[in-house]
Design an enzyme around this catalytic site. Sequence first.
Site, PDB file in Angstrom:
ATOM      1  N   ASP A   8       0.862  -1.195   0.000  1.00 19.54           N
ATOM      2  CA  ASP A   8       0.000   0.000   0.000  1.00 19.54           C
ATOM      3  C   ASP A   8       0.891   1.236   0.000  1.00 19.54           C
ATOM      4  O   ASP A   8       2.076   1.156   0.349  1.00 19.54           O
ATOM      5  CB  ASP A   8      -0.912   0.027   1.240  1.00 19.54           C
ATOM      6  CG  ASP A   8      -1.835   1.246   1.240  1.00 19.54           C
ATOM      7  OD1 ASP A   8      -2.552   1.456   0.244  1.00 19.54           O
ATOM      8  OD2 ASP A   8      -1.812   2.021   2.214  1.00 19.54           O
ATOM      9  N   SER A   9       0.315   2.359  -0.371  1.00 18.17           N
ATOM     10  CA  SER A   9       1.072   3.609  -0.338  1.00 18.17           C
ATOM     11  C   SER A   9       1.513   3.941   1.096  1.00 18.17           C
ATOM     12  O   SER A   9       2.465   4.678   1.295  1.00 18.17           O
ATOM     13  CB  SER A   9       0.210   4.754  -0.868  1.00 18.17           C
ATOM     14  OG  SER A   9      -0.936   4.888  -0.064  1.00 18.17           O
ATOM     15  N   HIS A 196      -7.415   2.949   3.414  1.00 18.02           N
ATOM     16  CA  HIS A 196      -7.208   3.751   4.626  1.00 18.02           C
ATOM     17  C   HIS A 196      -8.525   3.999   5.380  1.00 18.02           C
ATOM     18  O   HIS A 196      -8.518   4.215   6.587  1.00 18.02           O
ATOM     19  CB  HIS A 196      -6.638   5.134   4.264  1.00 18.02           C
ATOM     20  CG  HIS A 196      -5.167   5.162   4.022  1.00 18.02           C
ATOM     21  ND1 HIS A 196      -4.570   4.527   2.963  1.00 18.02           N
ATOM     22  CD2 HIS A 196      -4.160   5.770   4.711  1.00 18.02           C
ATOM     23  CE1 HIS A 196      -3.265   4.758   3.005  1.00 18.02           C
ATOM     24  NE2 HIS A 196      -2.991   5.512   4.051  1.00 18.02           N
TER      25      HIS A 196
END
Length: 276
Positions: A8-9, A196
């Site tokens: 994930d970022s 998120h």
Amino acid sequence: MSKIGVFDSGYGGLTILKELKLALPQFDFVYLGDNARAPYGDRSFDVVHEYTWQCVKWLFEKDCDLVILACNTASAKALRAIQQTDLPAYNLNASKPKRVLGVIRPTTEIVGNITKTNKIGIVGTLGTVKSESYVIEIEKFFPQVKVYQEACPIWVHLIENELLGLDGTDFFVKYHLDRLFAQDSEIDTLILACTHYPLLLDSIEKVVPSQVKVMAQGEIIALSLANYLERHPDFTGNLSQNSTVQFYTSEVYKNFNALATVFYGSTVVSKHADIA
Ligand code: DGL
């Protein structure tokens, strides 16, 4: 033997990893959050592709033959180029073929079975919403379903900056959800199309009408991966099964551990990853 990579970022993919670990506890996972360059949400296609592919290759080098892009933005903006161009070229020289899967397809495959009004709301990053990936994919599986979208560019910043549970955060959650439901009050299913967002669930539930089903993606992705592994026994047979999880971040690892523990639901001890 190989492991399963989860990318994930930043922190968001931990909400997916948590469910993967519950559903498939026997396997070994390596998590990579590119926190140093997060958020990805408002970056261009080219940049998201470049960063994502760098991270995926890093996970390949950590013995992950399968990488899950536990990030909608990366799935929307980079997955196709990776699957169609980067991966075939990479696999020409790889000792074992690598695979990369995203989070959008498994979600869009089932969402039409949940709505009763055939009206679905999507909240996501600017990148995910602008890509229209959800609209296009849901149309393929459930043409009768109408999809409404709202980009919430500030939400990931609030989360990455650890501003959970504040009145100011509640304000921006309400601001975007009001805009979404103003498009059609019959929306009965809300997809948190950013990994998120489950961290904002308390704020989201304060605002969402009670008849609306709020769907986070963790369980959906876990079910879909379990199913994938069952259908590919040759590949699955090569996955190591020592029940381990390793965490890496491109940021300073000490900063990462505290909030990562909140996202993951149990103690995270990470190491620094040098990506670029
Ligand atoms: N967690 C991500 C997603 O699912 C990305 C957030 C971001 O980096 O903007 O889209």
